[in-house]
Scaffold this motif. Structure first.
Motif, short mmCIF file in Angstrom:
data_model
loop_
_atom_site.label_atom_id
_atom_site.label_comp_id
_atom_site.label_asym_id
_atom_site.label_seq_id
_atom_site.Cartn_x
_atom_site.Cartn_y
_atom_site.Cartn_z
N ASN A 5 65.18 -45.29 -68.38
CA ASN A 5 64.49 -45.15 -69.31
C ASN A 5 64.22 -43.52 -70.16
O ASN A 5 63.44 -42.78 -69.01
CB ASN A 5 63.17 -45.54 -69.64
CG ASN A 5 62.58 -45.74 -70.67
OD1 ASN A 5 62.71 -45.07 -71.73
ND2 ASN A 5 62.30 -47.06 -71.31
N GLY A 9 60.18 -48.62 -73.86
CA GLY A 9 60.00 -48.20 -72.53
C GLY A 9 58.62 -48.72 -71.95
O GLY A 9 58.27 -49.15 -71.13
N TYR A 39 57.75 -54.60 -65.86
CA TYR A 39 58.25 -54.64 -64.49
C TYR A 39 56.31 -54.29 -63.57
O TYR A 39 56.71 -54.63 -62.02
CB TYR A 39 58.88 -52.83 -64.12
CG TYR A 39 60.33 -53.21 -65.27
CD1 TYR A 39 60.42 -52.09 -65.73
CD2 TYR A 39 60.73 -54.73 -64.75
CE1 TYR A 39 61.66 -51.77 -66.65
CE2 TYR A 39 62.51 -54.07 -65.28
CZ TYR A 39 63.04 -53.02 -66.29
OH TYR A 39 64.13 -52.59 -65.98
N ALA A 78 66.41 -51.12 -69.92
CA ALA A 78 66.46 -49.90 -69.44
C ALA A 78 66.67 -50.35 -67.71
O ALA A 78 64.94 -50.37 -66.91
CB ALA A 78 66.97 -48.59 -68.83
N PRO A 79 67.88 -50.34 -66.95
CA PRO A 79 66.86 -50.14 -65.54
C PRO A 79 66.13 -49.06 -64.90
O PRO A 79 65.77 -47.69 -65.38
CB PRO A 79 68.82 -49.97 -64.45
CG PRO A 79 69.49 -50.11 -65.31
CD PRO A 79 68.90 -49.56 -66.90
N ARG A 80 65.58 -49.49 -64.05
CA ARG A 80 64.38 -48.28 -63.69
C ARG A 80 65.34 -46.96 -63.68
O ARG A 80 66.00 -47.03 -62.27
CB ARG A 80 63.94 -48.83 -61.92
CG ARG A 80 62.51 -49.63 -62.23
CD ARG A 80 61.94 -50.19 -60.77
NE ARG A 80 61.25 -50.99 -60.33
CZ ARG A 80 59.78 -51.91 -61.12
NH1 ARG A 80 59.08 -49.92 -61.07
NH2 ARG A 80 59.93 -53.02 -60.36
#
Lengths: 161, 413
Positions: free
Chosen positions: B101, A84, A91, B96-98
């Motif tokens: 995660n 992450g 992002y 992973a999509p927002r």
């Protein structure tokens, strides 16, 4: 030497009162809020385990700040394994370039840490010195140098704009 | 002279805002430091219990509760996972999509226990905490559980968020495994269609995990419909029900398999878009079954009766090497669907037999050009549904060059 359990209570009080400040400084160093919280946890785990070694020569808070700063520095140096963290970089929506942010980031490490501890944690020079393991006079000089550098570079940025 | 101090203060606040509501978990810090044991009411001869608990966990026989309280494991005393397992956890959530995660902490993955199955197979249970106070696990398959999972109780369930039930299925239901969150749980019972019940051994794990884990291996008889499990119940010391899960044990409806409720001969293509197509056939349970196909090969299908569609539009993406498509199922009142792209492009689709399909062209694969919204309109021009899509979702569009997304993984941006 103080009773270790009393020291544990003092650490708990510090943790509860100053947790947001610890995270704020750690976040400025590691660049990620979640990671910063983990760093602060690690620092306190280390402080609890080593509480017998604290000799009381300075304030307990300074000793803990040293642990937090060192844990944050170590986290930056460790390879990123946790899931992450890199996706956040992918992002990230580009933000408008801020004048001062890159200039602060470009400061030498000791000046940058002194700036974080002074402005985020509002620590006095003595505590900053204990946290960074430098003399009070050196803290003063370090911050003065950081201010002078930022002032000079900011003027240059404005002149170039 | 330029006064930089206010500027520094202002900028630093933006870089790393002060969040006064942030609070750490002191108990977790203490547990990690080994300063205290978590507060659990255990009899003194704990070490002997742990040894007894290992035997109890042999699930060849449904072991009765020892009557002295369930076994307990101090998480930070458990064995660290080897690198290959740490890596399995490290890639959880990568890409992973927002908002999905789990933010697992893979470096803290540990072996909680090893289950011994009747066929001699061993199944280790690996667990790692997440930054949000929950945990992720690997046991055959795996998953993650949030600290405060928001799960709505379905028919017959009670406090489902406190009782996690996953199924490990290998050609039918063979094992039931999961965890309980409520520390008041004194007994966990698995109940069967024939009236029997067995007590499931629990292994409690300390903070930061703070859950009781269980696994039960079904016998061959217990896999037959008349003897199958129907519910799992967590009870306190007084026998009061703390949590109950039934919904997961309900037999899946036969109509969910399109090939069972429709005739292949009736299947016909109603929409094409590039290499994608949608075929439908009438379902014997009402409405149509549908198949999403890529170059004639089925990549998705569905067969729920019309009453199961609750939204006017239920759309989503399909993607693979060289294609990304959008398709949606629509209620009869929807007469058009408008797709909006980041670069301002709009496209209107007309439903056919309650479906729309669009093979997204390569010009709309790069960022800043992606599909971000789909709006459904009725005959009067009223917007009846809208779905938004995250243009930053990685791996959804094919690309020439992948990027590193963490933990050694690569994917298309």
């Amino acid at each position: 030497m103080k009773d270790p359990d009393r020291r544990l209570s003092e650490l708990e009080a510090l943790y509860r009162e100053r947790f947001p400040h610890f995270v704020q400084v750690a976040c400025a160093i590691v660049g990620d809020r979640d990671r910063a919280m983990e760093v602060v946890q690690e620092a306190f785990v280390g402080a609890i385990r080593g509480r017998d070694r604290f000799r009381g020569e300075g304030p307990l808070e300074a000793w803990v700040w040293r642990a937090v700063v060192n844990a944050a520095r170590d986290a930056v140096r460790r390879p990123l394994v946790e899931a992450g963290s890199e996706p956040d970089a992918v992002y990230q929506v580009p933000e408008p370039v801020r004048r001062l942010a890159p200039l602060i980031a470009a400061l030498p490490e000791r000046q940058r840490l002194a700036v974080f501890l002074r402005y985020y944690a509002d620590l006095d020079y003595r505590t900053i010195g204990d946290a960074l393991e430098i003399e009070v006079g050196t803290v003063s000089a370090t911050l003065a140098t950081a201010h002078a550098t930022l002032r000079k570079k900011l003027r240059k940025v404005e002149a170039d704009a | 002279m330029l006064d930089v101090e206010p500027l520094i203060l202002d900028e630093l606040k933006r870089l790393s805002p002060y969040e006064p509501e942030l609070a750490g978990d002191w108990q977790t810090v203490l547990a990690r430091a080994g300063a205290i044991r978590p507060d659990r009411r255990l009899p003194r001869k704990h070490a002997l219990w742990v040894a007894a608990a290992v035997l109890v966990l042999l699930i060849a026989v449904a072991a009765p509760a020892l009557g002295l309280g369930p076994p307990f494991l101090d998480f930070f005393s458990a064995k660290h996972a080897p690198k290959r397992v740490v890596h399995q956890f490290a890639i959880m959530g990568v890409g992973a999509p927002r908002g999905m995660n789990p933010h697992v902490i893979p470096g803290q993955t540990r072996l909680v226990t090893t289950y011994h199955l009747r066929n001699g197979k061993r199944m280790p249970l690996w667990v790692a905490p997440t930054r949000g106070g929950g945990f992720c696990y690997v046991l055959g398959g795996g998953g993650c559980v949030a600290r405060h999972a928001r799960i709505s109780d379905r028919n017959g369930d009670l406090n489902m968020s406190q009782l996690d039930v996953a199924r490990f299925s290998n050609r039918g239901l063979r094992t039931i495994e999961g965890s309980v969150a409520n520390e008041q749980t004194a007994k966990l019972e698995l109940r069967f269609a024939d009236g029997r019940q067995v007590t499931l051994p629990l292994l409690w794990v300390s903070p930061p995990i703070n859950r009781g884990f269980y696994l039960y291996q079904l016998t061959d008889a217990e896999r037959q419909p008349s003897h199958r499990p129907t519910e799992i119940v967590a009870l306190d010391q007084k026998g009061q029900v703390l949590a109950r899960v039934r919904s997961i044990f309900r037999l899946p409806p036969s109509w969910s398999n399109p090939n069972r409720v429709s005739n292949r001969a009736d299947r016909h293509v109603i929409l094409r878009s590039g290499p994608l197509s949608i075929a439908i056939a009438p379902s014997r349970t009402g409405g149509n079954c549908s198949w999403l196909q890529y170059r004639g090969k089925t990549i998705g299908s569905g067969c729920a009766p019309p009453r199961f569609q609750t939204e006017p539009m239920e759309g989503g993406f399909s993607h693979g090497k060289g294609f990304t498509g959008f398709d949606a199922q629509l209620k009869p009142n929807v007469t058009r669907v408008v797709l909006h792209f980041q670069d301002g492009t709009r496209l209107t689709l007309q439903p056919v037999d309650g479906h729309v399909l669009y093979n997204i062209p390569k010009t709309h694969w790069p960022r800043q050009h992606r599909l971000v919204e789909a709006d459904a309109y009725d005959a009067n021009g009223h917007k009846v549904a809208s779905q938004k899509f995250d243009p930053h979702q990685i791996g959804l569009y094919d690309c020439k060059k992948t990027i590193a997304i963490g933990a050694g993984q690569r994917a298309c941006p």
